[in-house]
Scaffold this active site. Structure first.
Site, mmCIF file in Angstrom:
data_model
loop_
_atom_site.group_PDB
_atom_site.id
_atom_site.type_symbol
_atom_site.label_atom_id
_atom_site.label_comp_id
_atom_site.label_asym_id
_atom_site.label_seq_id
_atom_site.Cartn_x
_atom_site.Cartn_y
_atom_site.Cartn_z
ATOM 1 N N GLU A 181 0.717 -1.282 -0.178
ATOM 2 C CA GLU A 181 -0.077 -0.168 -0.109
ATOM 3 C C GLU A 181 0.821 1.206 0.074
ATOM 4 O O GLU A 181 1.734 1.396 0.785
ATOM 5 C CB GLU A 181 -0.984 0.135 1.245
ATOM 6 N N ASN B 86 0.536 11.575 1.071
ATOM 7 C CA ASN B 86 -0.110 12.586 2.101
ATOM 8 C C ASN B 86 0.089 13.786 1.327
ATOM 9 O O ASN B 86 1.275 14.195 0.784
ATOM 10 C CB ASN B 86 0.369 12.601 3.333
ATOM 11 N N HIS C 171 13.513 -4.288 4.695
ATOM 12 C CA HIS C 171 13.219 -4.330 3.416
ATOM 13 C C HIS C 171 11.809 -5.147 3.149
ATOM 14 O O HIS C 171 11.515 -5.694 3.940
ATOM 15 C CB HIS C 171 14.149 -5.022 2.659
ATOM 16 N N GLU D 184 14.534 -6.789 -1.234
ATOM 17 C CA GLU D 184 15.279 -8.186 -1.327
ATOM 18 C C GLU D 184 14.854 -9.007 -2.524
ATOM 19 O O GLU D 184 13.668 -9.450 -2.358
ATOM 20 C CB GLU D 184 15.417 -8.772 -0.079
#
Length: 240
Positions: free
Chosen positions: A31, A35, A49, A97
């Site tokens: 997600e 802002n 990560h 990664e």
């Protein structure tokens, strides 16, 4: 990844984009939140990560380079192990990664967070969240220990990778990484279980403004935030 959904909430002054390798009702997704008016964030030192499983790390890295992406660690074995990995970085500084694995139904497979007390963190996620300790590995040569927590096997489910670096008790969490989200059948009961097992409720159970999906939010003993989302409400949200 594909853009699965985009949602603008002007009354709260933010926009979300949900990206992943499959539908939100059956896959782990990222997600992204914008802002209004905020152009940069501090990632801090605590967030590690996201992990993505690929069948050929070297080919994936070459493709990323060809498209102008940033590779921060070339393909090769993980320190103290045999798994082939590489690291890349997105334009906002988040690390990913790449992990070489066979075909998997859940390519977006890990979130790595650093913790100051691994035994405490494992106990919390087992008791408060109902996760299982899937694997624990100590690497004294490089002075760290990892614990994989989740709701199913690593090769088929997204997992939480908790990392303890010897002697490090606290981390700067910055203001960029927000939370993981987990589905639940009852946000009210979930909040009580979290409270009973040492979690701090940062948002009492109830509907989100402008959406009506019920959630509750909490922090773990290291201050990492999680959000629990009502399963039925979430499915209704996806239908809108």
């Amino acid at each position: 990844m594909k853009l699965l959904r985009r949602r603008d909430i002007p009354e709260e002054r933010y926009t979300n984009a949900f990206l992943g390798y499959g539908p939100e009702d059956s896959h782990f997704v990222v997600e992204l939140t914008y802002n209004y008016g905020v152009e940069s964030y501090d990632i801090g030192s605590g967030f590690g990560h996201f992990g993505i499983a690929v069948e050929d790390v070297e080919k994936t890295v070459e493709l990323i380079k060809a498209k102008g992406g940033t590779v921060t660690r070339e393909p090769g074995p993980v320190k103290g192990g045999k798994s082939v990995i590489a690291f890349i970085e997105d334009p906002d500084g988040y690390k990913f990664e790449l992990i070489e694995r066979g075909p998997t139904p859940e390519p977006l497979c890990q979130v790595m967070l650093r913790v100051g007390d691994l035994d405490r963190a494992i106990s919390f996620y087992e008791k408060a969240f109902g996760m299982e300790l899937l694997r624990r590995k100590d690497n004294p040569q490089y002075k760290y220990t990892i614990a994989m927590m989740g709701y199913g096997p690593e090769d088929k489910h997204a997992v939480l990778e908790l990392t303890y670096n010897y002697g490090v008790k606290e981390y700067d969490k910055g203001n960029a990484y927000a939370q993981i989200a987990i589905g639940t059948d009852d946000v009210y009961k979930t909040a009580e279980v979290v409270r009973q097992n040492g979690g701090q409720i940062t948002r009492e159970p109830g509907p989100l403004p402008g959406i009506s999906t019920k959630i509750t939010a909490c922090t773990d003993p290291d201050g990492w935030k999680s959000v629990f989302v009502d399963n039925l409400d979430f499915l209704k949200e996806l239908e809108e």
